[in-house]
Design a protein around this motif. Structure first.
Motif, short mmCIF file in Angstrom:
data_model
loop_
_atom_site.label_atom_id
_atom_site.label_comp_id
_atom_site.label_asym_id
_atom_site.label_seq_id
_atom_site.Cartn_x
_atom_site.Cartn_y
_atom_site.Cartn_z
N PHE A 114 -3.49 -41.32 -31.18
CA PHE A 114 -2.37 -41.98 -30.56
C PHE A 114 -2.30 -43.22 -31.67
CE2 PHE A 114 -3.96 -40.81 -26.47
CZ PHE A 114 -2.24 -40.21 -25.89
N TYR A 124 -17.24 -40.50 -30.05
CA TYR A 124 -17.71 -40.16 -28.28
C TYR A 124 -19.13 -40.18 -28.21
CZ TYR A 124 -12.27 -40.71 -28.12
OH TYR A 124 -10.74 -40.76 -28.32
N ASP A 168 -5.12 -40.89 -12.51
CA ASP A 168 -5.91 -40.16 -11.41
C ASP A 168 -7.02 -39.53 -11.71
OD1 ASP A 168 -3.26 -39.67 -10.27
OD2 ASP A 168 -2.26 -38.46 -11.52
N ALA B 153 -10.70 -34.46 -23.96
CA ALA B 153 -11.14 -35.01 -25.34
C ALA B 153 -11.91 -36.00 -26.61
CB ALA B 153 -9.56 -35.53 -25.36
N LYS B 154 -12.60 -36.67 -24.84
CA LYS B 154 -13.33 -37.62 -25.53
C LYS B 154 -14.61 -37.39 -24.91
CE LYS B 154 -9.33 -40.83 -24.81
NZ LYS B 154 -9.23 -41.78 -23.48
N CYS B 161 -11.11 -41.07 -17.62
CA CYS B 161 -10.70 -41.85 -18.82
C CYS B 161 -8.94 -42.46 -17.72
CB CYS B 161 -9.72 -41.42 -19.70
SG CYS B 161 -8.60 -40.92 -20.24
N GLY B 163 -5.92 -42.65 -18.31
CA GLY B 163 -5.15 -42.14 -19.01
C GLY B 163 -4.96 -40.70 -18.67
N SER B 164 -5.80 -39.81 -17.03
CA SER B 164 -5.48 -38.46 -16.88
C SER B 164 -4.10 -38.77 -15.67
CB SER B 164 -6.75 -38.16 -15.79
OG SER B 164 -6.30 -37.33 -15.40
N GLN B 165 -3.71 -38.06 -16.72
CA GLN B 165 -2.09 -38.42 -15.24
C GLN B 165 -1.45 -37.25 -14.14
OE1 GLN B 165 0.60 -41.21 -16.49
NE2 GLN B 165 0.39 -42.36 -14.88
N GLU B 170 -4.18 -37.40 -21.56
CA GLU B 170 -3.47 -38.25 -21.75
C GLU B 170 -3.47 -37.73 -23.60
OE1 GLU B 170 -5.17 -41.82 -22.16
OE2 GLU B 170 -6.54 -41.46 -24.61
N VAL B 171 -3.90 -36.92 -24.46
CA VAL B 171 -3.67 -36.24 -25.74
C VAL B 171 -2.23 -35.10 -25.13
CG1 VAL B 171 -5.20 -35.19 -27.02
CG2 VAL B 171 -6.42 -37.20 -26.17
N ASN B 172 -2.71 -34.54 -24.08
CA ASN B 172 -2.35 -33.51 -24.85
C ASN B 172 -1.21 -32.94 -23.02
OD1 ASN B 172 -0.61 -31.38 -25.34
ND2 ASN B 172 -1.97 -30.00 -25.97
#
Ligand code: SF4
Ligand code: SF4
Lengths: 308, 222
Positions: A114, A124, A168, B153-154, B161, B163-165, B170-172
């Motif tokens: 990003f 990481y 989520d 991704a991490k 994380c 960004g999980s939705q 979140e990365v793709n």
């Protein structure tokens, strides 16, 4: 008391905390930091200094924090797992503690994709929960990540973690927070909250687990500057939840008053946060709009800040 | 299996530009299955390169061959003659095959024709996905059979994380969030409590951070 930072003292004394945030510049300019710091000084209990926020190269968190110490503002440094392995993190934390920095927020970090160096290798080596555990072991057991003892002075931090109640799986989020607290988090700062009912549901579950008694939870809030920004957050920021009624309120005022309304809206959300059981404070994120912070806190009845 | 993708034709042309007699060498195993470097792809690449050579009026000559496995000495020894006759070999095997050729034929130019991409599988025809990163210390037994090293991704070890939705990363947004999958699997197995215990620092020395890895089985040595 673990480190007796101002933030820890406020929270321990049972008062509602208010923290702010300062984004370092994409340059070596010191002047801009003094300018932003002046807008926050005296209005918040501690100021977070972001660490290459959104994976964009900026002046380092620890160096900006050191500048803030020099002008009498208590910093909270941020540390991500994206850019450093366990050697680099521990080395930086030894230095930060020696420089007098007392608050630390442990993060995984936004993915490098990003940011402005999307082809960089992400590190990481640890995740944010392991980072919390490592910092706690450094402080409470005087031990490095490999188990080796720290012979003389150990780094001591009031340990923070982040949580996004809107990501989520929603049902797992309170447990994940509990896990962070079990690993050693003393305080938690949440993702920006616009969906208050959903956050209330999250907090209810957190309180049921008893997590709020073992750590201080600071609700993340921030003013919206424009309808465009609201839409952007709603559609393009992973893990953000901006309900339509938030945008509708801003749309309901003439264009030149949107900023003003954004500030009022933020203050209203803070008032609601103060009523939610288990919430110990707010973390106001007004990146590149630091001048809004004092007004928001004034409107929400959180000024003047207590001296402890 | 090892998944690979053929390099762009322009890049291949640049790689082979200095050479006249070129052997295009396919591999009959992983890259055949990933439609990147089997007999069929060797044939297609050869035709494209011949047409390109004719259009550019250069005198390059292409021969074609495919062996069962480029990563085993016996198969690449069997085509020594053809390799010796060529000025350069463009291998459509994975990086292991390319290196096996380079080691066996020290005075030959060996060029890669594919990008070796990941260890994975085809979840449907034409869709290949990564599944393992060969980290050297498999934790699938703790994560409901879903790998957070290769699929997050991490490479997080303690849950999703922020960004999980809606099940996506979140990365793709086209990729499933590994931790949502782990959560769902552990739920079905009645093992959600696993997510409450801290998974400690990973030993990356068993991954590539420990340097090139080697397995020696004394019991199998001749
Ligand atoms: S844990 Fe390691 S060995 Fe197991 S699937 Fe994942 S990367 Fe492969
Ligand atoms: S969204 Fe899921 S898979 Fe993607 S980085 Fe976050 S936890 Fe990993």
């Amino acid at each position: 008391m673990k480190v007796s930072s101002n933030l820890e003292r406020i929270l321990t004394s049972g008062q509602f905390a208010a923290t702010g945030e300062l984004g370092p510049p994409k340059s070596a300019e010191a002047e801009v930091i003094h300018r932003k710091a002046a807008l926050l000084k005296g209005y918040v209990d501690a100021v977070n200094i972001t660490d290459n926020q959104t994976a964009i190269v900026r002046m380092s968190s620890i160096s900006v924090a050191t500048m803030l110490l020099g002008i009498g503002i208590e910093p909270t440094i941020q540390m991500t797992c994206r850019d450093r392995n366990r050697l680099a993190i521990q080395a930086d934390l030894l230095g930060a503690s020696a420089l007098g920095i007392k608050n630390l927020l442990c993060l995984t970090g936004d993915h490098q994709k990003f940011g402005n160096h999307p082809t960089a290798r992400g590190v990481y080596d640890l995740d944010s929960i392991q980072l919390v555990a490592m910092v706690k072991a450094l402080r409470d057991e005087k031990k490095f990540a490999n188990g080796e003892a720290i012979d003389t002075v150990e780094p001591r931090f009031f340990i923070g973690a982040a949580e996004n109640p809107f990501a989520d799986p929603f049902d797992y989020r309170p447990y994940r927070l509990a896990k962070k607290v079990a690993a050693g988090a003393d305080f938690v700062q949440t993702q920006l909250i616009y969906n208050v009912p959903k956050f209330k549901e999250f907090m209810k579950r957190v309180v049921d687990l008893g997590v709020h008694e073992k750590c201080s939870i600071l609700a993340g809030v921030g003013p919206i500057k424009s309808i465009g920004m609201a839409r952007y957050m709603q559609n393009s920021v992973p893990g953000m939840d901006v309900p339509e009624d938030i945008i509708a309120r801003l749309k309901g005022v003439p264009k030149e008053q949107v900023r003003k309304e954004g500030i009022k809206q933020c203050a209203d959300i803070i008032r609601e946060m103060r009523e939610i059981p288990g919430v110990h404070g707010v973390h106001v994120m007004a990146i590149e709009w630091e001048e809004a912070v004092a007004e928001i806190l004034e409107l929400s009845g959180l000024l003047p800040r207590p001296r402890v | 299996m090892i998944k690979a993708k053929q390099k762009p034709i322009a890049e291949i042309k640049t790689l082979i530009a200095p050479y006249r007699n070129i052997l295009i060498l396919g591999c009959g195993t992983c890259v055949t299955i990933s439609f990147a470097g089997g007999e069929k792809e060797v044939g297609m690449l050869a035709s494209s390169l011949r047409i390109a050579a004719a259009m550019d009026k250069n005198a390059q000559l292409f021969t074609e061959a495919t062996v069962q496995r480029q990563c085993e000495w016996e198969f690449i020894d069997a085509i020594a003659d053809q390799i010796q006759k060529a000025d350069a070999v463009i291998s459509l095997a994975c990086g292991i095959g390319v290196q096996a050729l380079a080691e066996r034929y020290p005075d030959k130019v060996i060029l890669p024709g594919v990008n070796t991409t990941f260890l994975g599988m085809a979840i449907e025809h034409g869709v290949m996905v990564e599944r393992c990163r060969a980290c050297g210390d498999c934790i699938l037994g703790l994560t409901g059979g879903v790998c957070p090293i290769a699929r997050c991704a991490k490479n997080l070890l303690n849950g999703p994380c922020g960004g999980s939705q809606r099940g996506k990363c979140e990365v793709n947004p086209e990729t499933d969030c590994a931790w949502q999958l782990i959560y769902d699997r552990l739920g079905k197995l009645g093992q959600l409590d696993r997510l409450s215990s801290l998974m400690t620092y990973k030993d990356w020395s068993k991954d590539y951070d420990g340097g090139p890895r080697k397995i020696v089985r004394e019991d199998l040595k001749l």
